[in-house]
Design an enzyme around this catalytic site. Structure first.
Site, PDB file in Angstrom:
ATOM      1  N   LYS A 183     -19.603  23.536 -20.553  1.00  0.00           N
ATOM      2  CA  LYS A 183     -18.769  23.718 -19.086  1.00  0.00           C
ATOM      3  C   LYS A 183     -18.017  25.217 -19.692  1.00  0.00           C
ATOM      4  O   LYS A 183     -17.766  25.512 -21.545  1.00  0.00           O
ATOM      5  CB  LYS A 183     -18.080  22.153 -19.046  1.00  0.00           C
ATOM      6  CG  LYS A 183     -18.115  21.797 -18.234  1.00  0.00           C
ATOM      7  CD  LYS A 183     -19.337  21.810 -16.853  1.00  0.00           C
ATOM      8  CE  LYS A 183     -20.131  20.632 -16.770  1.00  0.00           C
ATOM      9  NZ  LYS A 183     -20.980  19.871 -18.239  1.00  0.00           N
TER      10      LYS A 183
HETATM   11  C1  LIG Z   1     -22.731  17.861 -11.423  1.00  0.00           C
HETATM   12  C2  LIG Z   1     -21.850  17.406 -11.963  1.00  0.00           C
HETATM   13  N1  LIG Z   1     -21.007  16.328 -11.664  1.00  0.00           N
HETATM   14  C3  LIG Z   1     -20.765  15.355 -12.664  1.00  0.00           C
HETATM   15  C4  LIG Z   1     -20.979  15.660 -13.984  1.00  0.00           C
HETATM   16  C5  LIG Z   1     -20.073  14.947 -15.327  1.00  0.00           C
HETATM   17  O1  LIG Z   1     -19.434  15.577 -16.108  1.00  0.00           O
HETATM   18  P1  LIG Z   1     -19.064  14.838 -17.236  1.00  0.00           P
HETATM   19  O2  LIG Z   1     -20.256  14.841 -18.117  1.00  0.00           O
HETATM   20  O3  LIG Z   1     -17.686  15.313 -18.333  1.00  0.00           O
HETATM   21  O4  LIG Z   1     -18.586  13.240 -17.192  1.00  0.00           O
HETATM   22  C6  LIG Z   1     -21.373  16.567 -14.504  1.00  0.00           C
HETATM   23  C7  LIG Z   1     -21.530  17.057 -15.565  1.00  0.00           C
HETATM   24  O5  LIG Z   1     -22.172  18.122 -16.224  1.00  0.00           O
HETATM   25  C8  LIG Z   1     -22.330  17.829 -12.937  1.00  0.00           C
HETATM   26  O6  LIG Z   1     -23.097  19.445 -13.965  1.00  0.00           O
END
Ligand SMILES: Cc1ncc(COP(=O)(O)O)c(C=O)c1O
Length: 363
Positions: A183
């Site tokens: 990110k």
């Molecule tokens: C659109 C979207 N939602 C939710 C998430 C979930 O985040 P995390 O990987 O920190 O759990 C991501 C992660 O890449 C994402 O791209």
């Protein structure tokens, strides 16, 4: 020999090393560390909201918000068919039904029109996703659904993106960010929930810490979660916040270079921003010209040391969510979509080389 070009890579330097080392030396590595509060405050100020609650991941954040807002069995939650599976999984954890809406062929996000097609009396929430950093029309969706339906932004990919002068994360009832290593800013794993309601902020803090009664230690009136972020992660996050402006500028520059080097390639399409939207360009993604075999291009670029990423499989195509009918635009995006290397360290020369390699395969 050219170096391997990954699709994304974190930007970490001595400042991050020092921040984590200081945290370790202090002994305050747990979620009780003051660095967690400081990270929350800095992130809230950045987004222009009063509340930011640090969590262990974006997925945990989405789940926690849905629980805090009372979503559960019998409810329907509308999400885009084109999103990372975490959006759908978080809804499924609550027992609510995942309903997918198709996306717009230009912005690749859900719109008031596509949401209207699947809205029912049982719809209790909509989760617009700012795909690849491109802000969705949260305002329009809010106007469509009215006050009885909550609109939660999945801002996991959109740190720093803006819609009509406001940052993503400040547009809905709540917003959820991810700090996974790919990110814009990262804590390895981690997430942040943003909102403007003190009451919701309090409820989120209560639930994420095993729902312990703030006035009675080890008394838990509800089922809670351990979704806390550690002090070490927060220390890293604070150091990353100091870079966020320059990282965002780098992403914008990279997107411009791609557009410059690929602009005359017929049939190739970039993600478009709707009026008033300023994407963070977290990941520069394209639709290959119709009829081009995406897998072949992926393989060819890989042989040149260039890593790419396919788009997400549409949610409706996954076994656990297949009660949803196929959504044709999401399907098209999946077939033609390719994410290009988008790490903030890329130089103009790197982007030129990637575009040269891509163009060679498209003749
Ligand atoms: C659109 C979207 N939602 C939710 C998430 C979930 O985040 P995390 O990987 O920190 O759990 C991501 C992660 O890449 C994402 O791209």
């Amino acid at each position: 020999m050219r170096r391997f070009i990954p699709v994304a890579e974190p930007v970490l330097g001595e400042a991050e090393v020092r921040a984590v080392a200081e945290c370790v030396r202090s002994g305050w590595i747990s979620p009780l560390s003051s660095s967690v509060r400081e990270f929350e405050e800095r992130f809230a100020a950045y987004c222009g909201v009063s509340e930011a609650v640090a969590v262990s991941s974006g997925t945990a954040g989405l789940h926690l918000v849905l629980v805090a807002l009372g979503l559960g069995y019998g409810d329907e939650v509308i999400i885009p068919d084109m999103t990372f599976v975490a959006t759908a999984n978080a809804v499924a954890y609550t027992g609510a039904r995942v309903v997918t809406a198709d996306v717009d062929p230009r912005t690749w996000n859900i719109t008031p029109e596509t949401v209207a097609r699947v809205l029912t009396r049982r719809t209790k929430a909509v989760i617009p996703v700012h795909l690849f950093g491109n802000p969705a029309d949260v305002e329009g969706i809010k106007r469509l659904v009215g006050r009885k339906v909550v609109v939660i932004e999945d801002a996991a990919e959109s740190h720093g993106a803006v819609f009509r002068g406001r940052k993503t994360g400040a547009l809905g009832t709540a917003g959820v960010f991810s700090f996974y290593a790919n990110k814009l800013i990262t804590t390895g794993e981690g997430g942040m929930i943003t909102c403007r309601s003190r009451g919701l902020g309090r409820r989120l803090r209560f639930l994420l810490d095993q729902a312990m009664d703030p006035n009675r230690r080890y008394y838990h009136p509800e089922i809670g979660f351990n979704y806390r972020l550690t002090g070490m992660q927060a220390a890293l996050g604070i150091a990353q916040m100091r870079r966020i402006k320059s990282l965002l500028s780098a992403k914008h520059r990279i997107a411009k270079w791609y557009q410059e080097f690929l602009k005359d390639k017929r049939g190739l399409e970039f993600q478009q921003q709707q009026s008033g939207a300023e994407s963070s360009w977290w990941m520069v993604s394209i639709l290959l010209p119709k009829g081009v075999d995406r897998r072949r291009i992926e393989q060819k670029l890989k042989r040149c040391g260039i890593e790419t990423r396919p788009f997400f499989h549409p949610i409706s195509s996954l076994p656990m969510f297949s009660k949803n009918p196929e959504r044709p635009v999401a399907r098209q995006l999946f077939t033609r979509g390719l994410t290009l290397p988008s790490g903030a360290k890329l130089s103009r020369k790197d982007v030129q080389w990637i575009c040269h390699a891509l163009r060679k395969e498209l003749v």
